[in-house]
Design a protein around this motif. Structure first.
Motif, PDB file in Angstrom:
ATOM      1  N   PRO A  64      -5.395  -5.857   2.559  1.00 46.65           N
ATOM      2  CA  PRO A  64      -4.790  -5.869   3.892  1.00 46.65           C
ATOM      3  C   PRO A  64      -4.126  -4.541   4.249  1.00 46.65           C
ATOM      4  CG  PRO A  64      -3.603  -7.342   2.384  1.00 46.65           C
ATOM      5  CD  PRO A  64      -4.808  -6.840   1.667  1.00 46.65           C
ATOM      6  N   ARG A  65      -4.375  -4.098   5.441  1.00 48.00           N
ATOM      7  CA  ARG A  65      -3.783  -2.882   6.019  1.00 48.00           C
ATOM      8  C   ARG A  65      -4.111  -1.618   5.242  1.00 48.00           C
ATOM      9  NH1 ARG A  65       2.192  -4.672   8.076  1.00 48.00           N
ATOM     10  NH2 ARG A  65       1.502  -6.500   9.218  1.00 48.00           N
ATOM     11  N   GLY A  66      -5.122  -1.663   4.439  1.00 49.56           N
ATOM     12  CA  GLY A  66      -5.557  -0.463   3.733  1.00 49.56           C
ATOM     13  C   GLY A  66      -4.545   0.057   2.725  1.00 49.56           C
ATOM     14  N   GLY A  67      -3.662  -0.785   2.281  1.00 54.25           N
ATOM     15  CA  GLY A  67      -2.640  -0.371   1.323  1.00 54.25           C
ATOM     16  C   GLY A  67      -3.225  -0.119  -0.055  1.00 54.25           C
ATOM     17  N   SER A  68      -2.405   0.312  -0.918  1.00 51.97           N
ATOM     18  CA  SER A  68      -2.828   0.588  -2.281  1.00 51.97           C
ATOM     19  C   SER A  68      -3.159  -0.700  -3.008  1.00 51.97           C
ATOM     20  CB  SER A  68      -1.717   1.324  -3.039  1.00 51.97           C
ATOM     21  OG  SER A  68      -2.072   1.463  -4.387  1.00 51.97           O
ATOM     22  N   ARG A  69      -4.198  -0.642  -3.812  1.00 52.35           N
ATOM     23  CA  ARG A  69      -4.572  -1.815  -4.594  1.00 52.35           C
ATOM     24  C   ARG A  69      -3.980  -1.734  -6.002  1.00 52.35           C
ATOM     25  NH1 ARG A  69     -10.924  -2.020  -3.980  1.00 52.35           N
ATOM     26  NH2 ARG A  69     -10.601  -0.054  -5.003  1.00 52.35           N
ATOM     27  N   TRP A  70      -3.222  -0.711  -6.284  1.00 51.70           N
ATOM     28  CA  TRP A  70      -2.633  -0.492  -7.598  1.00 51.70           C
ATOM     29  C   TRP A  70      -1.242  -1.109  -7.601  1.00 51.70           C
ATOM     30  CZ3 TRP A  70      -5.329   1.340 -11.606  1.00 51.70           C
ATOM     31  CH2 TRP A  70      -4.647   1.737 -12.754  1.00 51.70           C
ATOM     32  N   THR A  71      -1.065  -2.181  -8.340  1.00 51.33           N
ATOM     33  CA  THR A  71       0.206  -2.905  -8.335  1.00 51.33           C
ATOM     34  C   THR A  71       1.078  -2.495  -9.523  1.00 51.33           C
ATOM     35  OG1 THR A  71      -0.721  -4.705  -9.640  1.00 51.33           O
ATOM     36  CG2 THR A  71      -0.907  -4.887  -7.239  1.00 51.33           C
ATOM     37  N   ARG A  72       2.288  -3.026  -9.550  1.00 50.72           N
ATOM     38  CA  ARG A  72       3.189  -2.722 -10.668  1.00 50.72           C
ATOM     39  C   ARG A  72       2.638  -3.256 -11.982  1.00 50.72           C
ATOM     40  NH1 ARG A  72       8.401  -4.322  -7.356  1.00 50.72           N
ATOM     41  NH2 ARG A  72       8.740  -2.347  -6.295  1.00 50.72           N
ATOM     42  N   SER A  73       2.012  -4.422 -11.924  1.00 48.88           N
ATOM     43  CA  SER A  73       1.431  -4.967 -13.155  1.00 48.88           C
ATOM     44  C   SER A  73       0.263  -4.095 -13.629  1.00 48.88           C
ATOM     45  CB  SER A  73       0.970  -6.410 -12.946  1.00 48.88           C
ATOM     46  OG  SER A  73      -0.075  -6.480 -11.999  1.00 48.88           O
ATOM     47  N   ASP A  74      -0.470  -3.522 -12.664  1.00 43.45           N
ATOM     48  CA  ASP A  74      -1.548  -2.602 -13.031  1.00 43.45           C
ATOM     49  C   ASP A  74      -0.979  -1.352 -13.709  1.00 43.45           C
ATOM     50  OD1 ASP A  74      -3.360  -4.326 -11.873  1.00 43.45           O
ATOM     51  OD2 ASP A  74      -3.438  -3.234  -9.977  1.00 43.45           O
ATOM     52  N   GLU A  75       0.130  -0.861 -13.194  1.00 42.31           N
ATOM     53  CA  GLU A  75       0.773   0.323 -13.782  1.00 42.31           C
ATOM     54  C   GLU A  75       1.250   0.027 -15.197  1.00 42.31           C
ATOM     55  OE1 GLU A  75       1.949   4.201 -14.085  1.00 42.31           O
ATOM     56  OE2 GLU A  75       0.811   3.300 -12.456  1.00 42.31           O
ATOM     57  N   ALA A  76       1.805  -1.154 -15.393  1.00 40.50           N
ATOM     58  CA  ALA A  76       2.258  -1.541 -16.734  1.00 40.50           C
ATOM     59  C   ALA A  76       1.075  -1.653 -17.688  1.00 40.50           C
ATOM     60  CB  ALA A  76       3.015  -2.865 -16.669  1.00 40.50           C
ATOM     61  N   MET A  77      -0.020  -2.224 -17.200  1.00 41.19           N
ATOM     62  CA  MET A  77      -1.219  -2.356 -18.024  1.00 41.19           C
ATOM     63  C   MET A  77      -1.795  -0.974 -18.347  1.00 41.19           C
ATOM     64  SD  MET A  77      -4.704  -4.520 -17.231  1.00 41.19           S
ATOM     65  CE  MET A  77      -3.778  -5.987 -16.879  1.00 41.19           C
ATOM     66  N   PHE A  78      -1.791  -0.094 -17.331  1.00 43.72           N
ATOM     67  CA  PHE A  78      -2.275   1.281 -17.519  1.00 43.72           C
ATOM     68  C   PHE A  78      -1.460   1.990 -18.601  1.00 43.72           C
ATOM     69  CE2 PHE A  78      -1.621   5.767 -16.319  1.00 43.72           C
ATOM     70  CZ  PHE A  78      -2.915   6.243 -16.492  1.00 43.72           C
ATOM     71  N   ARG A  79      -0.126   1.877 -18.526  1.00 43.55           N
ATOM     72  CA  ARG A  79       0.749   2.511 -19.528  1.00 43.55           C
ATOM     73  C   ARG A  79       0.485   1.945 -20.925  1.00 43.55           C
ATOM     74  NH1 ARG A  79       1.781   7.147 -17.828  1.00 43.55           N
ATOM     75  NH2 ARG A  79       2.452   7.106 -15.684  1.00 43.55           N
TER      76      ARG A  79
END
Length: 115
Positions: A50-65
């Motif tokens: 929705p609204r072209g926002g970022s698809r990268w969430t906080r949980s994604d950032e935690a998983m990435f780390r």
């Protein structure tokens, strides 16, 4: 050792240092890229957001780390070896620079006429 030879040695040492640093940075980029691919694969994203926002969430950032930590741990031997090598190279470059400046100072002092 002549100043020219030391200067050439210093240039070669600095080139080797840059190459080692570039290798370490390449490994870090590889780890980051792989962690990002693993994150997006593990958590499939919807095509539209929705609204072209970022698809990268906080949980994604935690998983990435977590993936970055895991991949860094797997390659810790190589990373530690390169960091130790960089430290040794920096010390050696500092020592050669000190010798070069020491030689230049003594050469200048010898060439000046007494007052």
């Amino acid at each position: 050792m002549m100043a020219i030879t030391r200067t050439n040695l210093l240039c070669r040492m600095e080139a080797a240092h840059r190459q080692t640093r570039a290798h370490l940075e390449r490994i870090e980029r590889q780890i980051s890229a792989r962690a990002e691919r693993m994150t997006t694969t593990a958590k499939t994203k919807a095509k539209a957001h929705p609204r072209g926002g970022s698809r990268w969430t906080r949980s994604d950032e935690a998983m990435f780390r977590a993936y970055v930590d895991q991949l860094s741990f797997e390659r810790r031997g190589e990373i530690d070896a390169l960091r130790r090598k960089l430290t040794r190279q920096e010390r050696a470059i500092t020592a050669v620079r000190a010798k070069i400046t020491g030689d230049e100072t003594s050469t200048r002092a010898d060439s000046q006429p007494p007052l």
